[in-house]
Design a protein around this motif. Structure first.
Motif, PDB file in Angstrom:
ATOM      1  N   PRO A  98     -21.190  28.986 -66.191  1.00  0.00           N
ATOM      2  CA  PRO A  98     -20.541  27.693 -66.436  1.00  0.00           C
ATOM      3  C   PRO A  98     -21.414  26.765 -67.271  1.00  0.00           C
ATOM      4  O   PRO A  98     -20.912  25.978 -68.069  1.00  0.00           O
ATOM      5  CB  PRO A  98     -20.311  27.133 -65.023  1.00  0.00           C
ATOM      6  N   GLU A  99     -22.728  26.889 -67.098  1.00  0.00           N
ATOM      7  CA  GLU A  99     -23.641  26.039 -67.854  1.00  0.00           C
ATOM      8  C   GLU A  99     -23.569  26.327 -69.353  1.00  0.00           C
ATOM      9  O   GLU A  99     -23.528  25.410 -70.187  1.00  0.00           O
ATOM     10  CB  GLU A  99     -25.076  26.234 -67.346  1.00  0.00           C
ATOM     11  N   THR A 100     -23.556  27.622 -69.692  1.00  0.00           N
ATOM     12  CA  THR A 100     -23.465  27.988 -71.108  1.00  0.00           C
ATOM     13  C   THR A 100     -22.112  27.602 -71.693  1.00  0.00           C
ATOM     14  O   THR A 100     -22.036  27.087 -72.821  1.00  0.00           O
ATOM     15  CB  THR A 100     -23.707  29.503 -71.278  1.00  0.00           C
TER      16      THR A 100
ATOM     17  N   ALA B 110     -14.280  26.486 -71.093  1.00  0.00           N
ATOM     18  CA  ALA B 110     -14.592  25.055 -70.999  1.00  0.00           C
ATOM     19  C   ALA B 110     -13.919  24.279 -72.127  1.00  0.00           C
ATOM     20  O   ALA B 110     -13.713  24.803 -73.225  1.00  0.00           O
ATOM     21  CB  ALA B 110     -16.104  24.840 -71.060  1.00  0.00           C
ATOM     22  N   THR B 111     -13.576  23.034 -71.833  1.00  0.00           N
ATOM     23  CA  THR B 111     -13.119  22.100 -72.863  1.00  0.00           C
ATOM     24  C   THR B 111     -13.981  20.846 -72.806  1.00  0.00           C
ATOM     25  O   THR B 111     -14.496  20.482 -71.745  1.00  0.00           O
ATOM     26  CB  THR B 111     -11.641  21.695 -72.669  1.00  0.00           C
TER      27      THR B 111
ATOM     28  N   VAL C 254     -14.758  22.862 -66.870  1.00  0.00           N
ATOM     29  CA  VAL C 254     -15.126  24.281 -66.889  1.00  0.00           C
ATOM     30  C   VAL C 254     -14.347  25.014 -65.810  1.00  0.00           C
ATOM     31  O   VAL C 254     -14.279  24.560 -64.662  1.00  0.00           O
ATOM     32  CB  VAL C 254     -16.637  24.482 -66.648  1.00  0.00           C
ATOM     33  N   LYS C 255     -13.749  26.129 -66.163  1.00  0.00           N
ATOM     34  CA  LYS C 255     -12.985  26.952 -65.217  1.00  0.00           C
ATOM     35  C   LYS C 255     -13.556  28.362 -65.179  1.00  0.00           C
ATOM     36  O   LYS C 255     -13.938  28.921 -66.213  1.00  0.00           O
ATOM     37  CB  LYS C 255     -11.506  27.018 -65.621  1.00  0.00           C
ATOM     38  N   LYS C 256     -13.578  28.934 -63.987  1.00  0.00           N
ATOM     39  CA  LYS C 256     -14.053  30.306 -63.791  1.00  0.00           C
ATOM     40  C   LYS C 256     -12.853  31.215 -63.545  1.00  0.00           C
ATOM     41  O   LYS C 256     -11.953  30.878 -62.766  1.00  0.00           O
ATOM     42  CB  LYS C 256     -15.002  30.367 -62.596  1.00  0.00           C
ATOM     43  N   TYR C 257     -12.843  32.372 -64.191  1.00  0.00           N
ATOM     44  CA  TYR C 257     -11.758  33.338 -64.026  1.00  0.00           C
ATOM     45  C   TYR C 257     -12.344  34.725 -63.781  1.00  0.00           C
ATOM     46  O   TYR C 257     -13.409  35.062 -64.324  1.00  0.00           O
ATOM     47  CB  TYR C 257     -10.866  33.379 -65.267  1.00  0.00           C
TER      48      TYR C 257
END
Length: 415
Positions: free
Chosen positions: A330-332, A373-374, A382-385
């Protein structure tokens, strides 16, 4: 009224070409309110084709055959149907002249004799002029049964159907059918069905049909009535109710509008410029956007930063972030989105980084893990899938989710 589709051609049986005609015709017949219970593929064989046509005529009111209308000896569709319908072949002077004019404007200095085979039509048939080829379309009517013959190439079949066969079938269909498509993104098919199960269980007219697409669910609401206006009135409240249940998950209620079209429309509406920062999707996201006419008004540029060095060079992702959290994190994703906005001097960036596979996954970061991410108005989302499937499926799903996250971010910031 019951319709049956018969696709003719040994190449279809062998899988040499994809049978897109059946998909197109099935959708068109459904929109006309015709019932369809059978679709058949048969090779270029006289006895088997005759058997298929006879069977189709026994169980259907209209039989539509595609293919086998060419000038060669193995093109048998017209000859077989003429025999089955007991309508002898006769030369049609109008069709012969049209074939002559069509071929003289092409590559032939002398027209081969076998082309005149296509000027032979069953006696009493309705001849449909094919402006995109030599084989005419044909409609054979006898004892309450109808056989429609269409050429196989889609570039010939589709215009013939739209301009001549569809109006013909509409006149034979006593009722009017009105459909409206509702397109949903970000909600799974099972969840969609659960949300509208009461509507589905109670449906009679209008009806609701669900179609699962990659990352999307489409709902078709269809009403049958005596007039177009009456059918439209029946569809309207059902569409309104579905929209109220899914709210922002509905991105369009227009058949022809795609997800990327809806996104570009939003960007144009709020006069926003966008850039894409992609790793695992490798340009697929940018490609979807630039496929939309008018995208040049809003799309600034796209960055394909597959390697870490590229992420640092073009998007200013810090070396410490990549070292501590890795490229898929998520950081990247966050830094890619922020870096994209500043690098392209635009209003919003959507970034994608993940593991498409089939290799590269670990227990901590399995194949299919994707972060999207937007960044707009100084806010990062940020969204994780965790996607399932092969490399192609993971990348396709990532693109759909990226477009949807971009759409929802715009709605959230500019309502």
């Amino acid at each position: 009224m019951v319709v049956e589709l018969v696709s003719v051609g040994t190449e279809l049986l062998l899988g040499n070409i994809v049978n897109t005609n059946t998909q197109y015709l099935a959708e068109q017949c459904a929109s006309l309110g015709l019932s369809m219970y059978h679709q058949v593929v048969v090779g270029d064989n006289w006895e088997r084709l005759a058997e298929v046509v006879q069977t189709a005529l026994r169980r259907s009111d209209v039989v539509i055959l595609t293919g086998g209308l060419g000038p060669t000896e193995d093109d048998l569709t017209k000859e077989v149907c003429a025999e089955v319908m007991e309508m002898p072949l006769r030369e049609d002077s109008h069709t012969r002249k049209r074939i002559e004019d069509y071929l003289k404007n092409g590559i032939f200095k002398k027209i081969p004799d076998n082309n005149w085979k296509q000027a032979q039509v069953p006696e009493g048939a309705i001849v449909l002029d094919n402006l995109n080829g030599t084989a005419p379309g044909l409609i054979l009517e006898k004892e309450g049964k109808t056989v429609v013959l269409l050429p196989g190439p889609p570039s010939e079949l589709i215009p013939l159907f739209q301009e001549q066969v569809s109006p013909y079938l509409k006149k034979k269909q006593p009722e009017v059918l009105r459909s409206q498509m509702i397109k949903i993104c970000g909600v799974g098919e099972s969840q969609v069905e659960a949300e509208i199960l009461d509507l589905i269980d109670g449906q009679t007219n209008p009806t609701i049909a669900t179609y699962a697409k990659t990352g999307e669910v489409h709902l078709r609401v269809t009403a049958r009535a005596k007039s177009e206006e009456e059918a439209k009135r029946m569809v309207k409240p059902v569409v309104k109710e579905i929209k109220s249940r899914f709210r922002d998950s509905v991105y369009s209620a227009r058949e022809e509008e795609t997800l990327e079209m809806a996104v570009v429309k939003l960007l144009q509406k709020y006069e926003l410029t966008v850039t894409t920062a992609e790793s695992c999707t490798g340009g697929l996201l940018a490609g979807r956007l630039v496929n939309v006419p008018g995208a040049s008004e809003v799309f600034r540029e796209g960055f394909i930063t597959y390697a870490n060095k590229a992420k640092r060079k073009y998007l200013d992702v810090s070396k410490s972030t990549l070292k501590k959290y890795g490229a898929v994190s998520p950081e990247t994703a966050r830094e890619m989105a922020i870096g994209g906005v500043f690098a392209a001097d635009c209003d919003v960036c959507v970034a994608v980084t993940g593991i498409a596979g089939p290799e590269g996954g670990t227990e901590e970061k399995p194949v299919g893990l994707v972060y999207i991410a937007t960044y707009m108005k100084e806010k990062v989302t940020v969204k994780k899938y965790q996607f399932k499937g092969n490399r192609e499926k993971v990348r396709e799903m990532a693109v759909v989710r990226a477009l949807d996250l971009l759409r929802r971010s715009i709605l959230e910031n500019y309502r």
